[in-house]
Design a protein around this motif. Structure first.
Motif, PDB file in Angstrom:
ATOM      1  N   PRO A  13      -6.572  16.634  -0.154  1.00 65.99           N
ATOM      2  CA  PRO A  13      -6.462  18.031   0.291  1.00 65.99           C
ATOM      3  C   PRO A  13      -5.598  18.869  -0.644  1.00 65.99           C
ATOM      4  O   PRO A  13      -4.487  18.470  -1.023  1.00 65.99           O
ATOM      5  CB  PRO A  13      -5.810  17.905   1.677  1.00 65.99           C
ATOM      6  N   GLY A  14      -6.130  20.013  -1.039  1.00 66.20           N
ATOM      7  CA  GLY A  14      -5.422  20.901  -1.951  1.00 66.20           C
ATOM      8  C   GLY A  14      -5.922  20.831  -3.383  1.00 66.20           C
ATOM      9  O   GLY A  14      -5.610  21.714  -4.189  1.00 66.20           O
ATOM     10  N   LEU A  15      -6.690  19.813  -3.709  1.00 60.60           N
ATOM     11  CA  LEU A  15      -7.223  19.684  -5.066  1.00 60.60           C
ATOM     12  C   LEU A  15      -8.548  20.444  -5.143  1.00 60.60           C
ATOM     13  O   LEU A  15      -9.561  20.037  -4.561  1.00 60.60           O
ATOM     14  CB  LEU A  15      -7.441  18.222  -5.433  1.00 60.60           C
ATOM     15  N   GLU A  16      -8.549  21.541  -5.879  1.00 57.24           N
ATOM     16  CA  GLU A  16      -9.754  22.341  -6.029  1.00 57.24           C
ATOM     17  C   GLU A  16     -10.630  21.776  -7.143  1.00 57.24           C
ATOM     18  O   GLU A  16     -10.137  21.389  -8.205  1.00 57.24           O
ATOM     19  CB  GLU A  16      -9.377  23.790  -6.345  1.00 57.24           C
ATOM     20  N   ILE A  17     -11.924  21.734  -6.903  1.00 56.91           N
ATOM     21  CA  ILE A  17     -12.863  21.182  -7.876  1.00 56.91           C
ATOM     22  C   ILE A  17     -12.863  22.028  -9.151  1.00 56.91           C
ATOM     23  O   ILE A  17     -13.025  21.513 -10.260  1.00 56.91           O
ATOM     24  CB  ILE A  17     -14.274  21.097  -7.279  1.00 56.91           C
ATOM     25  N   GLN A  18     -12.618  23.320  -9.006  1.00 52.75           N
ATOM     26  CA  GLN A  18     -12.562  24.209 -10.173  1.00 52.75           C
ATOM     27  C   GLN A  18     -11.470  23.778 -11.140  1.00 52.75           C
ATOM     28  O   GLN A  18     -11.616  23.898 -12.362  1.00 52.75           O
ATOM     29  CB  GLN A  18     -12.340  25.652  -9.709  1.00 52.75           C
ATOM     30  N   LEU A  19     -10.384  23.228 -10.605  1.00 54.25           N
ATOM     31  CA  LEU A  19      -9.291  22.785 -11.479  1.00 54.25           C
ATOM     32  C   LEU A  19      -9.712  21.552 -12.283  1.00 54.25           C
ATOM     33  O   LEU A  19      -9.318  21.395 -13.441  1.00 54.25           O
ATOM     34  CB  LEU A  19      -8.039  22.491 -10.658  1.00 54.25           C
ATOM     35  N   VAL A  20     -10.518  20.687 -11.674  1.00 50.68           N
ATOM     36  CA  VAL A  20     -11.033  19.521 -12.402  1.00 50.68           C
ATOM     37  C   VAL A  20     -11.875  20.000 -13.582  1.00 50.68           C
ATOM     38  O   VAL A  20     -11.758  19.490 -14.704  1.00 50.68           O
ATOM     39  CB  VAL A  20     -11.861  18.619 -11.468  1.00 50.68           C
TER      40      VAL A  20
END
Length: 218
Positions: free
Chosen positions: A185-192
């Motif tokens: 939770p909190g990890l945005e796919i856009q950041l990956v």
């Protein structure tokens, strides 16, 4: 029975071919094919034998760092497996690029054996990731169905050529697109995707500190 020509075809072209469980095991457990990635689903088998180059290898390591750094800095228990086979005897097998056990309530296999993980004894990982170029369509298709039935909670597919990440939450045997991880939770796919795109102009010594700083601020 699966014909020899059909088995030869699956090995040469990375396609799904009808096969019994015994026929599948004859290849999956043969050391001559130890560099292949093996999948079995609904009485069909596929073996991926494409060579892995720097595009796949580096992007694999970047995604791995994103997941591990995020979990570490958010105090989330995590165990990573790379190119590991998971087997439910007589039913199915999969070998994702990356697999994760996330959280404290899972039966995690120990690293004391080089045999496929027995899913009759241990839980399936709750996050699996496939990195594909030529295999991308299959990653979104048959493999996605396989992971839906295998009890995986979340599945990511990265299109290596464009550095796009397609993430799916799996529930009740079906899956739907998500923009933020449910198991992290909190990890945005856009950041990956941003981390993957940074690799075109930055080395790991620049990307990793950026990841740590970003996750520390969250």
């Amino acid at each position: 029975m699966t014909s020899n020509s059909a088995i030869t075809q699956v090995l040469e072209t990375d396609i799904w071919v009808k096969a019994t469980w015994e026929e599948f095991l004859a290849f999956a457990d043969d050391s001559a094919w130890e560099k292949g990635k093996f999948y079995y689903y609904q009485k069909h088998m596929m073996v991926e034998i494409s060579p892995v180059g720097p595009l796949h290898g580096h992007q694999n390591s970047i995604i791995s760092n994103v997941v591990i750094f995020f979990a570490k800095l958010r105090n989330i228990r995590i165990v990573q497996f790379t190119n590991t086979s998971f087997r439910k005897t007589g039913i199915g097998e999969f070998q994702p690029d990356l697999a994760y056990y996330i959280g404290s309530d899972l039966r995690v296999p120990p690293d004391d054996s080089n045999s496929p993980v027995n899913l009759n004894e241990y839980d399936p990982p709750n996050l699996v990731i496939e990195i594909g170029a030529s295999s991308f369509n299959d990653d979104l298709g048959s493999k996605r169905l396989l992971y839906e039935d295998a009890g995986i909670s979340e599945y990511w597919v990265e299109r290596a050529n464009t550095r796009e990440v397609f993430a799916f939450a799996i529930n009740g045997g079906g899956s739907g697109r998500i923009q933020e991880s449910r198991v992290l939770p909190g990890l945005e796919i856009q950041l990956v995707e941003e981390a993957l795109n940074r690799s075109q102009t930055q080395d790991d010594g620049e990307i990793n500190p950026w990841l740590i700083q970003t996750f520390s601020q969250g």
